[in-house]
Design a protein around this motif. Sequence first.
Motif, PDB file in Angstrom:
ATOM      1  N   UNK A  38      67.278 -45.254  10.778  1.00  0.00           N
ATOM      2  CA  UNK A  38      68.374 -45.928  10.082  1.00  0.00           C
ATOM      3  C   UNK A  38      69.454 -46.236  11.116  1.00  0.00           C
ATOM      4  N   UNK A  39      69.778 -47.497  11.269  1.00  0.00           N
ATOM      5  CA  UNK A  39      70.796 -47.888  12.249  1.00  0.00           C
ATOM      6  C   UNK A  39      72.187 -47.562  11.709  1.00  0.00           C
ATOM      7  N   UNK A  40      73.139 -47.406  12.628  1.00  0.00           N
ATOM      8  CA  UNK A  40      74.507 -47.093  12.222  1.00  0.00           C
ATOM      9  C   UNK A  40      75.116 -48.204  11.382  1.00  0.00           C
ATOM     10  N   UNK A  41      74.605 -49.401  11.554  1.00  0.00           N
ATOM     11  CA  UNK A  41      75.125 -50.540  10.802  1.00  0.00           C
ATOM     12  C   UNK A  41      74.900 -50.393   9.302  1.00  0.00           C
ATOM     13  N   UNK A  42      73.799 -49.701   8.922  1.00  0.00           N
ATOM     14  CA  UNK A  42      73.449 -49.583   7.507  1.00  0.00           C
ATOM     15  C   UNK A  42      73.826 -48.221   6.923  1.00  0.00           C
ATOM     16  N   UNK A  43      74.617 -47.420   7.668  1.00  0.00           N
ATOM     17  CA  UNK A  43      75.028 -46.101   7.177  1.00  0.00           C
ATOM     18  C   UNK A  43      76.484 -46.143   6.755  1.00  0.00           C
ATOM     19  N   UNK A  44      76.751 -45.699   5.550  1.00  0.00           N
ATOM     20  CA  UNK A  44      78.123 -45.656   5.037  1.00  0.00           C
ATOM     21  C   UNK A  44      78.850 -44.392   5.505  1.00  0.00           C
ATOM     22  N   UNK A  45      78.179 -43.238   5.352  1.00  0.00           N
ATOM     23  CA  UNK A  45      78.771 -41.981   5.802  1.00  0.00           C
ATOM     24  C   UNK A  45      77.699 -40.910   5.898  1.00  0.00           C
ATOM     25  N   UNK A  46      78.032 -39.817   6.578  1.00  0.00           N
ATOM     26  CA  UNK A  46      77.125 -38.676   6.697  1.00  0.00           C
ATOM     27  C   UNK A  46      77.925 -37.408   6.397  1.00  0.00           C
ATOM     28  N   UNK A  47      77.223 -36.367   5.931  1.00  0.00           N
ATOM     29  CA  UNK A  47      77.875 -35.104   5.627  1.00  0.00           C
ATOM     30  C   UNK A  47      76.827 -33.995   5.639  1.00  0.00           C
ATOM     31  N   UNK A  48      77.291 -32.755   5.518  1.00  0.00           N
ATOM     32  CA  UNK A  48      76.359 -31.632   5.385  1.00  0.00           C
ATOM     33  C   UNK A  48      76.997 -30.579   4.490  1.00  0.00           C
ATOM     34  N   UNK A  49      76.135 -29.770   3.902  1.00  0.00           N
ATOM     35  CA  UNK A  49      76.610 -28.735   2.985  1.00  0.00           C
ATOM     36  C   UNK A  49      75.859 -27.442   3.278  1.00  0.00           C
ATOM     37  N   UNK A  50      76.619 -26.409   3.609  1.00  0.00           N
ATOM     38  CA  UNK A  50      76.000 -25.123   3.915  1.00  0.00           C
ATOM     39  C   UNK A  50      75.597 -24.392   2.624  1.00  0.00           C
ATOM     40  N   UNK A  51      74.406 -23.807   2.654  1.00  0.00           N
ATOM     41  CA  UNK A  51      73.896 -23.052   1.509  1.00  0.00           C
ATOM     42  C   UNK A  51      73.423 -21.678   1.974  1.00  0.00           C
ATOM     43  N   UNK A  52      72.798 -20.938   1.081  1.00  0.00           N
ATOM     44  CA  UNK A  52      72.341 -19.588   1.449  1.00  0.00           C
ATOM     45  C   UNK A  52      71.304 -19.667   2.559  1.00  0.00           C
ATOM     46  N   UNK A  53      70.318 -20.523   2.377  1.00  0.00           N
ATOM     47  CA  UNK A  53      69.284 -20.703   3.398  1.00  0.00           C
ATOM     48  C   UNK A  53      69.522 -22.032   4.113  1.00  0.00           C
ATOM     49  N   UNK A  54      70.270 -21.994   5.186  1.00  0.00           N
ATOM     50  CA  UNK A  54      70.491 -23.197   5.965  1.00  0.00           C
ATOM     51  C   UNK A  54      71.497 -24.149   5.313  1.00  0.00           C
ATOM     52  N   UNK A  55      71.348 -25.424   5.652  1.00  0.00           N
ATOM     53  CA  UNK A  55      72.286 -26.446   5.177  1.00  0.00           C
ATOM     54  C   UNK A  55      71.534 -27.694   4.755  1.00  0.00           C
ATOM     55  N   UNK A  56      72.211 -28.468   3.918  1.00  0.00           N
ATOM     56  CA  UNK A  56      71.698 -29.785   3.560  1.00  0.00           C
ATOM     57  C   UNK A  56      72.390 -30.816   4.439  1.00  0.00           C
ATOM     58  N   UNK A  57      71.607 -31.678   5.053  1.00  0.00           N
ATOM     59  CA  UNK A  57      72.168 -32.794   5.826  1.00  0.00           C
ATOM     60  C   UNK A  57      72.001 -34.046   4.986  1.00  0.00           C
ATOM     61  N   UNK A  58      73.120 -34.750   4.740  1.00  0.00           N
ATOM     62  CA  UNK A  58      73.120 -35.866   3.796  1.00  0.00           C
ATOM     63  C   UNK A  58      73.531 -37.145   4.519  1.00  0.00           C
ATOM     64  N   UNK A  59      72.705 -38.153   4.389  1.00  0.00           N
ATOM     65  CA  UNK A  59      72.984 -39.475   4.945  1.00  0.00           C
ATOM     66  C   UNK A  59      73.148 -40.454   3.785  1.00  0.00           C
TER      67      UNK A  59
END
Length: 216
Positions: free
Chosen positions: A76-97
């Motif tokens: 996915x090119x940066x041109x088509x990405x609106x934002x990115x984030x992550x959320x920490x949980x008990x087992x690791x984290x979620x990476x959200x694009x």
Amino acid sequence: MILIDRFLSDEQDPKAVEKVLGKLNDMLSANEELIYMAVQKRPAVNLLPTCIAVSNKRIFYCEPGNFGITMNFKDISWKTIKEISFKEEIFGSKFICVPTHGENIITEYIPKVQARKLYQAAHEQLAEFKEQQRQIELEERRSSTSPVTVNTIPEPKVVEEPVAFVPPAPVIPPAPVEEPEDETTIKLRKLKTLYDKQLITLEEYEAKKADVLDNF
């Protein structure tokens, strides 16, 4: 050739990294460089982890297929990405694009340290891309709104002729109106004329003058 050691600093799975790097090395375009890679780590069985790689031009999602025999790559090119984030949980984290169009891409069980660094690398590249796009738009806007010089015929100048100075007419006072002399004044003037011509003496002049004034 991409060195593998720089992508093992946060306990990434060496086998998964090596396998993915071998494929990505042939997929990178000119002036494209991998910045960071995170490897999924499930709490139970982690035989076929998904890898997420960030370059200066895009994000790669590398998912094993056919029980690890093949790899599915999605970029996915940066041109088509609106934002990115992550959320920490008990087992690791979620990476959200979050893409500009379509559904969010969520990858679970990314180790927390790797998720933070993955987010940092992706956020910096996305911010840099947006800034570059903003500068390009500003330049295009300046170019489109720059003034256009048009050759115009200058208007003829109107030369005002000097107005001759006319001095104001002198104010002539009205001539005094002479009142008609009375009889007494006429007699006195005649006496004075006779005296001036020495036709009468001073004594005679004074005597006649007194007579005239007495009769006034």
